[in-house]
Motif scaffolding. Structure first.
Motif, PDB file in Angstrom:
ATOM      1  N   UNK A   1       0.917  -1.126   0.005  1.00  0.00           N
ATOM      2  CA  UNK A   1       0.093   0.077  -0.033  1.00  0.00           C
ATOM      3  C   UNK A   1       0.884   1.302  -0.068  1.00  0.00           C
ATOM      4  N   UNK A   2       1.864   1.207   0.810  1.00  0.00           N
ATOM      5  CA  UNK A   2       2.704   2.391   0.809  1.00  0.00           C
ATOM      6  C   UNK A   2       3.438   2.694  -0.351  1.00  0.00           C
ATOM      7  N   UNK A   3       3.869   1.556  -1.133  1.00  0.00           N
ATOM      8  CA  UNK A   3       4.529   1.685  -2.444  1.00  0.00           C
ATOM      9  C   UNK A   3       3.716   2.216  -3.552  1.00  0.00           C
ATOM     10  N   UNK A   4       2.383   1.925  -3.539  1.00  0.00           N
ATOM     11  CA  UNK A   4       0.965   2.427  -4.243  1.00  0.00           C
ATOM     12  C   UNK A   4       0.984   4.028  -3.957  1.00  0.00           C
ATOM     13  N   UNK A   5       1.324   4.557  -2.693  1.00  0.00           N
ATOM     14  CA  UNK A   5       1.071   5.720  -2.342  1.00  0.00           C
ATOM     15  C   UNK A   5       2.320   6.760  -2.999  1.00  0.00           C
ATOM     16  N   UNK A   6       3.403   6.160  -2.795  1.00  0.00           N
ATOM     17  CA  UNK A   6       4.515   6.982  -3.142  1.00  0.00           C
ATOM     18  C   UNK A   6       4.470   6.772  -4.692  1.00  0.00           C
ATOM     19  N   UNK A   7       4.086   5.923  -5.477  1.00  0.00           N
ATOM     20  CA  UNK A   7       4.048   5.779  -6.805  1.00  0.00           C
ATOM     21  C   UNK A   7       3.037   6.788  -7.439  1.00  0.00           C
ATOM     22  N   UNK A   8       1.891   7.070  -6.811  1.00  0.00           N
ATOM     23  CA  UNK A   8       1.205   8.245  -6.927  1.00  0.00           C
ATOM     24  C   UNK A   8       1.564   9.509  -6.822  1.00  0.00           C
ATOM     25  N   UNK A   9       2.454   9.874  -5.846  1.00  0.00           N
ATOM     26  CA  UNK A   9       2.942  10.899  -5.555  1.00  0.00           C
ATOM     27  C   UNK A   9       4.189  11.285  -6.894  1.00  0.00           C
ATOM     28  N   UNK A  10       4.866  10.304  -6.970  1.00  0.00           N
ATOM     29  CA  UNK A  10       6.021  10.255  -7.704  1.00  0.00           C
ATOM     30  C   UNK A  10       5.251  10.675  -9.213  1.00  0.00           C
ATOM     31  N   UNK A  11       4.288  10.151  -9.501  1.00  0.00           N
ATOM     32  CA  UNK A  11       3.625  10.425 -10.889  1.00  0.00           C
ATOM     33  C   UNK A  11       3.275  12.080 -11.130  1.00  0.00           C
ATOM     34  N   UNK A  12       2.839  12.511  -9.908  1.00  0.00           N
ATOM     35  CA  UNK A  12       2.725  13.937 -10.016  1.00  0.00           C
ATOM     36  C   UNK A  12       3.902  14.718 -10.011  1.00  0.00           C
ATOM     37  N   UNK A  13       4.988  14.290  -9.479  1.00  0.00           N
ATOM     38  CA  UNK A  13       6.167  14.858  -9.473  1.00  0.00           C
ATOM     39  C   UNK A  13       6.670  14.830 -11.002  1.00  0.00           C
ATOM     40  N   UNK A  14       6.549  13.754 -11.741  1.00  0.00           N
ATOM     41  CA  UNK A  14       7.017  13.311 -12.900  1.00  0.00           C
ATOM     42  C   UNK A  14       6.258  14.506 -13.978  1.00  0.00           C
ATOM     43  N   UNK A  15       4.896  14.650 -13.617  1.00  0.00           N
ATOM     44  CA  UNK A  15       4.318  15.685 -14.396  1.00  0.00           C
ATOM     45  C   UNK A  15       4.857  17.084 -14.704  1.00  0.00           C
ATOM     46  N   UNK A  16       5.362  17.591 -13.283  1.00  0.00           N
ATOM     47  CA  UNK A  16       6.053  18.680 -13.255  1.00  0.00           C
ATOM     48  C   UNK A  16       7.585  18.700 -13.988  1.00  0.00           C
ATOM     49  N   UNK A  17       8.118  17.614 -13.577  1.00  0.00           N
ATOM     50  CA  UNK A  17       9.511  17.335 -14.537  1.00  0.00           C
ATOM     51  C   UNK A  17       9.398  17.362 -15.893  1.00  0.00           C
ATOM     52  N   UNK A  18       8.293  16.727 -16.518  1.00  0.00           N
ATOM     53  CA  UNK A  18       8.193  16.393 -17.816  1.00  0.00           C
ATOM     54  C   UNK A  18       7.674  17.799 -18.498  1.00  0.00           C
ATOM     55  N   UNK A  19       7.169  18.675 -17.651  1.00  0.00           N
ATOM     56  CA  UNK A  19       6.731  20.124 -18.099  1.00  0.00           C
ATOM     57  C   UNK A  19       7.769  21.101 -17.965  1.00  0.00           C
ATOM     58  N   UNK A  20       9.175  20.483 -17.549  1.00  0.00           N
ATOM     59  CA  UNK A  20      10.188  21.438 -17.383  1.00  0.00           C
ATOM     60  C   UNK A  20      10.003  22.272 -16.053  1.00  0.00           C
ATOM     61  N   UNK A  21       9.294  22.168 -15.292  1.00  0.00           N
ATOM     62  CA  UNK A  21       9.059  23.031 -14.075  1.00  0.00           C
ATOM     63  C   UNK A  21      10.276  23.335 -13.410  1.00  0.00           C
ATOM     64  N   UNK A  22      11.187  22.272 -12.954  1.00  0.00           N
ATOM     65  CA  UNK A  22      12.011  22.568 -12.202  1.00  0.00           C
ATOM     66  C   UNK A  22      13.546  23.313 -13.079  1.00  0.00           C
ATOM     67  N   UNK A  23      13.500  23.220 -14.342  1.00  0.00           N
ATOM     68  CA  UNK A  23      14.571  23.525 -15.006  1.00  0.00           C
ATOM     69  C   UNK A  23      14.569  24.844 -15.436  1.00  0.00           C
TER      70      UNK A  23
END
Ligand code: APR
Length: 314
Positions: A292-314
């Protein structure tokens, strides 16, 4: 030496109710409400300070005329953000709120570079991650508020079911502040008595379901998200930091090898004190909880990845 000054960014429902709650508790010497809508911040600040006149301690509460009024806060609470509107994708919402965070963080870095930050903006865990990445501050100084709220909702459901326990109910919700949050029955108790001895498995399932849907149930009636219980959760965290109480509270924090993860924020039990996160507690997880914890982390990671894919941090 603590100056007991707290900044609250966003004087909307959650921000203003947090100021009111802290005022009623008499936790701070000074609270500054900051909002892009200056008049809302100033008007609410006057109203809230007037409400503290009947308290044993009057809290100085002001609406910021300028970001510089946020100077030297010991704790800054970020509630600025927009809710999801019709036609807005998850991606749109993430980008809009992350940009708002970027704007407010530049002000906090300038005027309160030594503060502890409590993030309340949603999606909570991802916005907390954004603050870590934008500031590069010591990770103990940036904390996401979700566990305090979700755990109070779980305790509420337990109390509704049993009709006893009151403040002796200790509930623990970890994971993401969303559909994969994990109400931990084995870490919760009433007056030290394990829930397994008091509540059947069937009824426990119902309590878990209600806890997970606690926020949505309120939105259904109100048409907007909750603010009283969130404000109380925030205020308890602020108090723990200002008073160095060292309470154990699930909070969204940046993991650095704990639970086998790094560079991701997620709700886990932590000790809160004058330095913010004093310690991240690693609880034993059986296979089911770990999954269950892994599922939770994966959901959050997918949100972080959206920002990375949209070059938010660069
Ligand atoms: N700087 C300062 N204030 C801002 C900014 C900004 N860049 N952008 C928006 N705000 C302010 C708005 O003017 C508004 O007064 O943030 C406030 C948000 O208040 P509400 O719309 O009432 O939202 P609220 O219910 O308080 O929720 C705030 O907390 O629980 C979360 O999901 C919720 O992310 C949301 C946040």
């Amino acid at each position: 030496m603590s100056n007991r000054k707290v900044g609250i960014i966003g004087a909307g429902a959650v921000g203003a109710t947090t100021a009111y709650t802290l005022g009623m508790m008499g936790t701070c010497d000074e609270i500054v409400l900051y909002d892009i809508n200056q008049d809302i911040a100033i008007g609410k600040a006057i109203d809230i300070e007037q409400s503290t006149i009947y308290s044993t301690k009057v809290t100085k509460i002001t609406g910021a005329k300028d970001a510089s009024d946020l100077e030297d806060c010991e704790v800054v609470v970020i509630t600025a953000g927009v809710p999801r509107k019709d036609g807005m994708t998850r991606e749109d919402l993430l980008m809009i709120n992350a940009k708002i965070i970027k704007d407010v963080i530049s002000k906090i870095e300038k005027y309160s570079p030594n503060a502890k930050i409590i993030c309340v903006a949603n999606p909570l865990d991802v916005m907390t991650y954004v603050i870590h990445k934008l500031t590069s501050w010591e990770s103990n100084r940036i904390i996401g508020m979700a566990g305090a709220l979700d755990s109070s909702r779980m305790a509420y459901e337990i109390n509704k079911f049993t009709n006893y326990g009151c403040s002796g109910i200790k509930a623990m919700v970890i994971g993401d502040h969303g559909e994969n949050m994990i109400p931990c029955t084995n870490l919760s108790n009433i007056g030290g008595v394990h829930l397994e001895s008091l509540i059947s498995k069937e009824n426990m399932k119902d309590i878990i379901h209600r806890t997970k849907n606690g926020g949505a149930a309120i939105v259904k009636h109100l048409g907007t998200s909750a603010y009283y219980a969130p404000a109380r959760g925030i205020a308890v965290m602020v108090q723990a930091i200002l008073d160095d109480n060292k309470i154990v509270m699930p909070s969204s924090v940046l993991l650095n090898n704990e639970y086998g993860y790094s560079d991701v924020t997620v709700g886990v039990p932590v000790v809160l004190g004058k330095n913010g996160v004093e310690k991240i507690i690693e609880i034993d997880m059986d296979e089911e909880l770990k999954s269950k914890f892994d599922d939770s982390v994966n959901t959050i990671q997918s949100g972080i990845d959206i920002l990375k894919d949209n070059n938010f941090f660069s």
